[in-house]
Design a protein around this motif. Structure first.
Motif, PDB file in Angstrom:
ATOM      1  N   LYS A   1     -32.837  -5.692 -27.512  1.00  0.00           N
ATOM      2  CA  LYS A   1     -31.962  -6.784 -27.059  1.00  0.00           C
ATOM      3  C   LYS A   1     -32.160  -8.080 -27.823  1.00  0.00           C
ATOM      4  CE  LYS A   1     -29.990  -4.585 -23.673  1.00  0.00           C
ATOM      5  NZ  LYS A   1     -28.530  -4.454 -23.570  1.00  0.00           N
ATOM      6  N   VAL A   2     -33.348  -8.264 -28.386  1.00  0.00           N
ATOM      7  CA  VAL A   2     -33.626  -9.551 -29.037  1.00  0.00           C
ATOM      8  C   VAL A   2     -33.749  -9.396 -30.554  1.00  0.00           C
ATOM      9  CG1 VAL A   2     -35.292 -11.436 -29.248  1.00  0.00           C
ATOM     10  CG2 VAL A   2     -34.728 -10.523 -26.984  1.00  0.00           C
ATOM     11  N   VAL A   3     -34.568  -8.456 -30.987  1.00  0.00           N
ATOM     12  CA  VAL A   3     -34.957  -8.421 -32.396  1.00  0.00           C
ATOM     13  C   VAL A   3     -33.948  -7.663 -33.265  1.00  0.00           C
ATOM     14  CG1 VAL A   3     -36.754  -7.582 -33.969  1.00  0.00           C
ATOM     15  CG2 VAL A   3     -37.391  -8.658 -31.812  1.00  0.00           C
TER      16      VAL A   3
ATOM     17  N   GLN B   1     -40.027 -15.073 -31.230  1.00  0.00           N
ATOM     18  CA  GLN B   1     -38.956 -14.303 -30.589  1.00  0.00           C
ATOM     19  C   GLN B   1     -39.545 -13.242 -29.655  1.00  0.00           C
ATOM     20  OE1 GLN B   1     -35.315 -14.568 -31.045  1.00  0.00           O
ATOM     21  NE2 GLN B   1     -36.147 -16.576 -31.512  1.00  0.00           N
TER      22      GLN B   1
ATOM     23  N   GLN C   1     -37.091  -3.544 -24.585  1.00  0.00           N
ATOM     24  CA  GLN C   1     -36.025  -4.535 -24.387  1.00  0.00           C
ATOM     25  C   GLN C   1     -36.092  -5.620 -25.450  1.00  0.00           C
ATOM     26  OE1 GLN C   1     -36.859  -5.630 -20.334  1.00  0.00           O
ATOM     27  NE2 GLN C   1     -35.360  -4.207 -19.491  1.00  0.00           N
TER      28      GLN C   1
ATOM     29  N   GLU D   1     -42.559 -13.359 -28.347  1.00  0.00           N
ATOM     30  CA  GLU D   1     -43.285 -14.022 -27.262  1.00  0.00           C
ATOM     31  C   GLU D   1     -42.325 -14.579 -26.219  1.00  0.00           C
ATOM     32  OE1 GLU D   1     -45.846 -16.799 -29.235  1.00  0.00           O
ATOM     33  OE2 GLU D   1     -47.274 -15.218 -29.800  1.00  0.00           O
ATOM     34  N   ALA D   2     -41.195 -15.114 -26.680  1.00  0.00           N
ATOM     35  CA  ALA D   2     -40.215 -15.640 -25.729  1.00  0.00           C
ATOM     36  C   ALA D   2     -39.715 -14.509 -24.833  1.00  0.00           C
ATOM     37  CB  ALA D   2     -39.047 -16.292 -26.466  1.00  0.00           C
ATOM     38  N   GLY D   3     -39.452 -13.338 -25.421  1.00  0.00           N
ATOM     39  CA  GLY D   3     -39.026 -12.193 -24.619  1.00  0.00           C
ATOM     40  C   GLY D   3     -40.119 -11.754 -23.658  1.00  0.00           C
ATOM     41  N   ALA D   4     -41.358 -11.729 -24.158  1.00  0.00           N
ATOM     42  CA  ALA D   4     -42.468 -11.248 -23.336  1.00  0.00           C
ATOM     43  C   ALA D   4     -42.687 -12.141 -22.117  1.00  0.00           C
ATOM     44  CB  ALA D   4     -43.750 -11.163 -24.167  1.00  0.00           C
ATOM     45  N   VAL D   5     -42.691 -13.463 -22.320  1.00  0.00           N
ATOM     46  CA  VAL D   5     -42.943 -14.332 -21.168  1.00  0.00           C
ATOM     47  C   VAL D   5     -41.784 -14.291 -20.173  1.00  0.00           C
ATOM     48  CG1 VAL D   5     -44.508 -15.887 -22.394  1.00  0.00           C
ATOM     49  CG2 VAL D   5     -42.105 -16.458 -22.245  1.00  0.00           C
ATOM     50  N   LEU D   6     -40.635 -13.796 -20.608  1.00  0.00           N
ATOM     51  CA  LEU D   6     -39.515 -13.634 -19.672  1.00  0.00           C
ATOM     52  C   LEU D   6     -39.548 -12.246 -19.021  1.00  0.00           C
ATOM     53  CD1 LEU D   6     -36.778 -15.370 -21.831  1.00  0.00           C
ATOM     54  CD2 LEU D   6     -37.585 -16.167 -19.602  1.00  0.00           C
ATOM     55  N   GLY D   7     -40.648 -11.552 -19.169  1.00  0.00           N
ATOM     56  CA  GLY D   7     -40.820 -10.283 -18.460  1.00  0.00           C
ATOM     57  C   GLY D   7     -40.111  -9.105 -19.095  1.00  0.00           C
ATOM     58  N   MET D   8     -39.662  -9.241 -20.340  1.00  0.00           N
ATOM     59  CA  MET D   8     -38.992  -8.099 -20.971  1.00  0.00           C
ATOM     60  C   MET D   8     -40.022  -7.063 -21.401  1.00  0.00           C
ATOM     61  SD  MET D   8     -36.126  -9.822 -23.412  1.00  0.00           S
ATOM     62  CE  MET D   8     -35.204 -11.255 -22.887  1.00  0.00           C
ATOM     63  N   THR D   9     -39.591  -5.804 -21.417  1.00  0.00           N
ATOM     64  CA  THR D   9     -40.459  -4.747 -21.930  1.00  0.00           C
ATOM     65  C   THR D   9     -40.402  -4.775 -23.457  1.00  0.00           C
ATOM     66  OG1 THR D   9     -38.684  -3.132 -22.018  1.00  0.00           O
ATOM     67  CG2 THR D   9     -39.911  -3.273 -19.954  1.00  0.00           C
TER      68      THR D   9
END
Ligand code: ADP
Ligand code: MG
Lengths: 261, 212
Positions: free
Chosen positions: B130-132, B113, B126, B115-123
């Motif tokens: 927004k995700v966790v 979760q 965020q 890593e998916a956010g990170a590769v989408l450029g999230m800080t």
């Protein structure tokens, strides 16, 4: 000029050298298939490109610009890292969709967050968001999932989830889209729908790196094939050469497992 | 009879005051402690974990006494306000418990979760918010529910430092030979916990729309 140049990349985990002096390049619009047995370093290579791992040696260029150099890796700012990693997209073996968001929200979330950083965001908020949503709908349509836009990940099959994940990765319009065994976590009857989506991307000349065990698929879709073993590139070339007439003994032995099985 | 009920209700008002204020402060403070216990900076992580160990490893009743008497003994500033002392002890105690629940929840979220956010450029912020976060909230709601119900009952402990909560005021009637009021206090706790159970069930159902 190559869109991607990877030069002498090396990566160790403790005493294990997982990538040893990896160099290759990729042209715009090219699709490259990476094959190799489990543990040969394929995932690690994709993770290095996406900044999920930091290589110990080597450099990465995109469009001629150095976006990673092990010599001064520690000096990259967080902002640079975020900007640089957007050159790449990554589709994971296990999808990693965000469970609390619908298929559509999964596709547009990152774009919406990035848009907030645009200087004119406040002034043109509605127009910017409309554009992101319009693009999101188009992408879901392109992977054949318009009807599932409002479904949550747990309401989708594995193949549908992976297609959403592909649309999500495409939403930020990466220069190079990476796939890490995109069908390995799927039941055999669901692999076809995902492979077809990737085929369609290749037909539209999307620049891609695809780690896969689907040899038939690699032969059809890839412009070039790269065979890795124990962290080194053993053989590289056209699919009809590498897959059908491998020169290296190691490649031959690896491929025997697929043709026999 | 009606007078007795009035007295008991006003006593239970003290219990509810402790309950509401403790929750309102311990829920966010717990998150701060969680970040402390998960930081990469070792001294802070170490101090935070020792702190949590001490708070969870000693009785809340003892902590009430310490908060009431320690300021006077150590700094010559006696703690006169018993409600204040109660709240300080309760907030610290419950924040420590909550922080461990939060940490367990955060650590249970798959790295994919992030890593998916990170590769989408999230800080990092965020990705967390927004995700966790919502996934964590969903996972920890049952354990938090248990803690919250325990808190309702723990408020009665405040009597040991002289807060006029419901059991303390009810006990006075036993000296007049009336045992009924004391026993009836259980109904107030039961009723309130019944309402809380309904509310917690509602919160859990609100997050039924996704799986995490
Ligand atoms: N985070 C890690 N820590 C330690 N070893 C790792 C880590 N990630 C991968 N490896 C090791 O690196 C080797 C290559 O792994 P990987 O890149 O996943 O190979 P592939 O994707 O080709 O199967 C394996 O031996 C694996 O155990
Ligand atoms: Mg792999």
């Amino acid at each position: 000029m190559a869109i991607l140049e990877v030069n002498n990349l090396g990566k160790s985990f403790g005493a294990t050298e997982v990538l040893k002096d990896i160099s290759f390049s990729l042209e715009k619009g090219e699709s490259l298939a990476i094959i190799g047995s489990s543990g040969s370093g394929k995932t690690t290579l994709l993770r290095c490109l996406n900044y999920l791992e930091t290589p110990d040696r080597g450099s990465i260029r995109v469009n001629g610009e150095v976006i990673f150099d092990a010599a001064n890796a520690g000096r990259m700012s967080v902002a640079d890292l975020r900007r640089n990693r957007l050159h790449f997209g990554l589709v994971f073996q296990s999808f990693n969709l965000f469970p609390q968001y619908t298929a559509f929200q999964n596709v547009v979330l990152a774009g919406e967050l990035l848009a907030r950083e645009q200087p004119d965001y406040k002034a043109n908020k509605k127009r910017i968001l409309d554009g992101i949503h319009e693009n999101g709908r188009k992408l879901l349509a392109s992977v054949g999932l318009s009807a599932k836009a409002d479904n949550y990940p747990h309401q989708l099959s594995g193949g549908q989830q992976q297609r959403v994940a592909i649309a999500r990765a495409l939403a930020l319009n990466p220069d190079i889209l990476c796939f890490d065994e995109p069908t390995s976590a799927l039941d055999p009857e669901l692999t076809g729908e995902v492979l077809n989506v990737i085929r369609a991307l290749a037909a539209r000349s999307t620049t891609m790196i695809i780690v896969t065990h689907e040899m038939q698929f690699a032969r059809q879709v890839a412009d070039n094939v790269l065979f890795m073993d124990k962290g080194v590139i053993v053989e590289y070339g056209k699919p009809e050469d590498v897959i059908d007439n491998p020169k290296q003994e190691r490649t031959r032995r690896f491929l025997e497992n697929y043709t026999n099985g | 009879m009606l007078d007795i009920i009035k007295v008991l209700i006003s006593g239970f008002g003290e219990n509810l005051r402790i309950f509401v204020l403790t929750l309102a402060m311990a829920i966010p403070l717990g998150l701060v402690i969680t970040f402390g216990s998960m930081t990469k900076f070792r001294p802070i992580r170490w101090i935070t974990r020792v702190f949590v160990w001490v708070i969870r490893g000693t009785p809340l009743m003892l902590q009430l006494f310490v908060v009431l008497y320690a300021p006077g003994l150590l700094f010559g500033i006696p703690m006169r306000n018993r409600m204040m002392a109660t709240l300080v002890a309760f907030v610290i105690n419950y924040a420590a418990y909550f922080s461990e629940i939060y940490r367990g929840g955060i650590e249970s979220i798959p790295t994919g979760q992030y890593e998916a956010g990170a590769v989408l450029g999230m800080t990092r912020a965020q990705i967390f918010f927004k995700v966790v976060l919502l996934q964590v909230v969903k996972r920890i709601t049952p354990s938090m529910g248990n803690e919250v119900i325990t808190l309702v009952k723990d408020t009665a402990l405040s009597r040991v430092i002289g807060v006029a909560e419901i059991i303390m005021v009810a006990e006075r009637y036993t000296k007049q030979g009336l045992i009924g009021p004391l026993f009836s206090t259980g109904l107030y706790f039961l009723l309130f916990n019944g309402l809380l159970t309904l509310a917690l069930g509602w919160i859990e159902r609100r997050m039924d729309y996704f799986r995490a």
